[in-house]
Design an enzyme around this catalytic site. Structure first.
Site, PDB file in Angstrom:
ATOM      1  N   ASP A  92       0.838  -1.216   0.000  1.00  0.00           N
ATOM      2  CA  ASP A  92       0.000   0.000   0.000  1.00  0.00           C
ATOM      3  C   ASP A  92       0.867   1.258   0.000  1.00  0.00           C
ATOM      4  O   ASP A  92       0.604   2.223  -0.729  1.00  0.00           O
ATOM      5  CB  ASP A  92      -0.982  -0.007   1.186  1.00  0.00           C
ATOM      6  CG  ASP A  92      -0.311  -0.195   2.548  1.00  0.00           C
ATOM      7  OD1 ASP A  92       0.899  -0.499   2.598  1.00  0.00           O
ATOM      8  OD2 ASP A  92      -1.007  -0.036   3.566  1.00  0.00           O
TER       9      ASP A  92
ATOM     10  N   THR B 279      -7.380  13.970  31.666  1.00  0.00           N
ATOM     11  CA  THR B 279      -6.798  12.784  31.038  1.00  0.00           C
ATOM     12  C   THR B 279      -7.281  12.666  29.597  1.00  0.00           C
ATOM     13  O   THR B 279      -6.493  12.426  28.677  1.00  0.00           O
ATOM     14  CB  THR B 279      -7.193  11.507  31.824  1.00  0.00           C
ATOM     15  OG1 THR B 279      -6.862  11.706  33.188  1.00  0.00           O
ATOM     16  CG2 THR B 279      -6.466  10.289  31.294  1.00  0.00           C
TER      17      THR B 279
END
Ligand SMILES: Nc1ncnc2c1ncn2[C@@H]1O[C@H](COP(=O)(O)OP(=O)(O)OP(=O)(O)O)[C@@H](O)[C@H]1O
Ligand SMILES: CC(C)(CO)[C@@H](O)C(=O)NCCC(=O)O
Ligand SMILES: [K+]
Length: 242
Positions: free
Chosen positions: A102, A175
């Site tokens: 690819d 977070t």
């Protein structure tokens, strides 16, 4: 012609007419069972009745063998692309036993012997490759933003983030934000660093995450969604002429 792209996450196909226009196209998650997914598509492919099927696969020999078995039932000639570091359209310094099909086809689809180019593929992995006047100099491989998030999730106790959007590279105060912004910055920062080191290389991006990532890159980027298909067409076109 029918063109298949067997990636790590998705199977994509394109049906093109004699002047190369796309007349049908789809992309499906294959969940590591591409041959089974193809089986479900064989009726459709039979109806399309292409005279040839050209295939890019990064799935490895075992899965490719299963895919071949499935395609054999169609009675339509098919062929897998093989990476060639000495190809007339682009020479490569990379180990061609290892270079992903690819990646190589995306470069082949973009390559211009008059230019310096940096081709960035944003799929399951992010790849960054440098091409100098049709000579591939080598490149880098990163986990995609999603793979990075999964590895933090599975490798830590306190990070339980499994969804959210990647939309900023400023420092985070939660977070959730720190994870998304850190991950996005790891890729954007690498692209900006590489583009800084190679100021006269044109930046070209392709793949599912190209739009998200390119917004934060500090140089103009050419977004192209047709690189792999263009590479496939160039590869088989060249082969038929020689
Ligand atoms: N939660 C998720 N986890 C993993 N991938 C995701 C998630 N959500 C969306 N994606 C998409 O899956 C895409 C995979 O990339 P893309 O569409 O370019 O190619 P692909 O065909 O899926 O990748 P490959 O060619 O490697 O199979 C990622 O680009 C991403 O946009
Ligand atoms: C890097 C990926 C996963 C990108 O799809 C693929 O091109 C691949 O599996 N490549 C093999 C390793 C290499 O290109 O060196
Ligand atoms: K692997």
């Amino acid at each position: 012609m029918l063109w298949l792209d067997l990636g790590n996450t998705r199977l994509k196909y394109w049906l093109t007419d004699d002047i190369g226009q796309i007349v049908a196209h789809d992309a499906k998650q294959h969940l590591q069972a591409p041959a089974e997914l193809l089986m479900g598509l064989t009726d459709r492919f039979e109806r399309y009745a292409p005279d040839f099927i050209g295939i890019s696969s990064v799935l490895g020999d075992n899965l490719n063998a299963k895919v071949s078995e499935t395609l054999s039932r169609l009675n339509i000639p098919f062929e897998f692309v093989h990476v060639d570091a000495a190809h007339a359209l682009m020479k490569s310094a990379y180990n061609d036993q290892q270079l992903g099909c690819d990646r190589w086809l995306q470069m082949l689809g973009a390559v211009d012997k008059k230019k310096r180019q940096c081709v960035i593929g944003c799929g399951t992995a992010v790849t960054i490759d440098l091409i100098d006047h049709a000579e591939h100099l080598g490149g880098y491989i990163f986990p995609s933003i999603y793979l990075q998030r999964e590895s933090l999730f599975s490798g830590t106790k306190q990070i339980t983030i499994s969804n959210g959007t990647f939309d900023s590279v400023s420092q985070g105060l939660t977070t959730q934000d720190a994870v998304h912004r850190g991950i996005l910055l790891s890729i954007v920062g690498a692209i900006n660093e590489i583009s800084h080191r190679h100021p006269n290389f044109e930046l070209i991006m392709t793949g599912g995450d190209a739009a998200i990532i390119s917004q934060h890159v500090n140089r103009p980027v050419r977004l192209r969604d047709d690189l792999l298909l263009n590479g496939l067409a160039r590869y088989f076109d060249y082969r038929n002429k020689s």
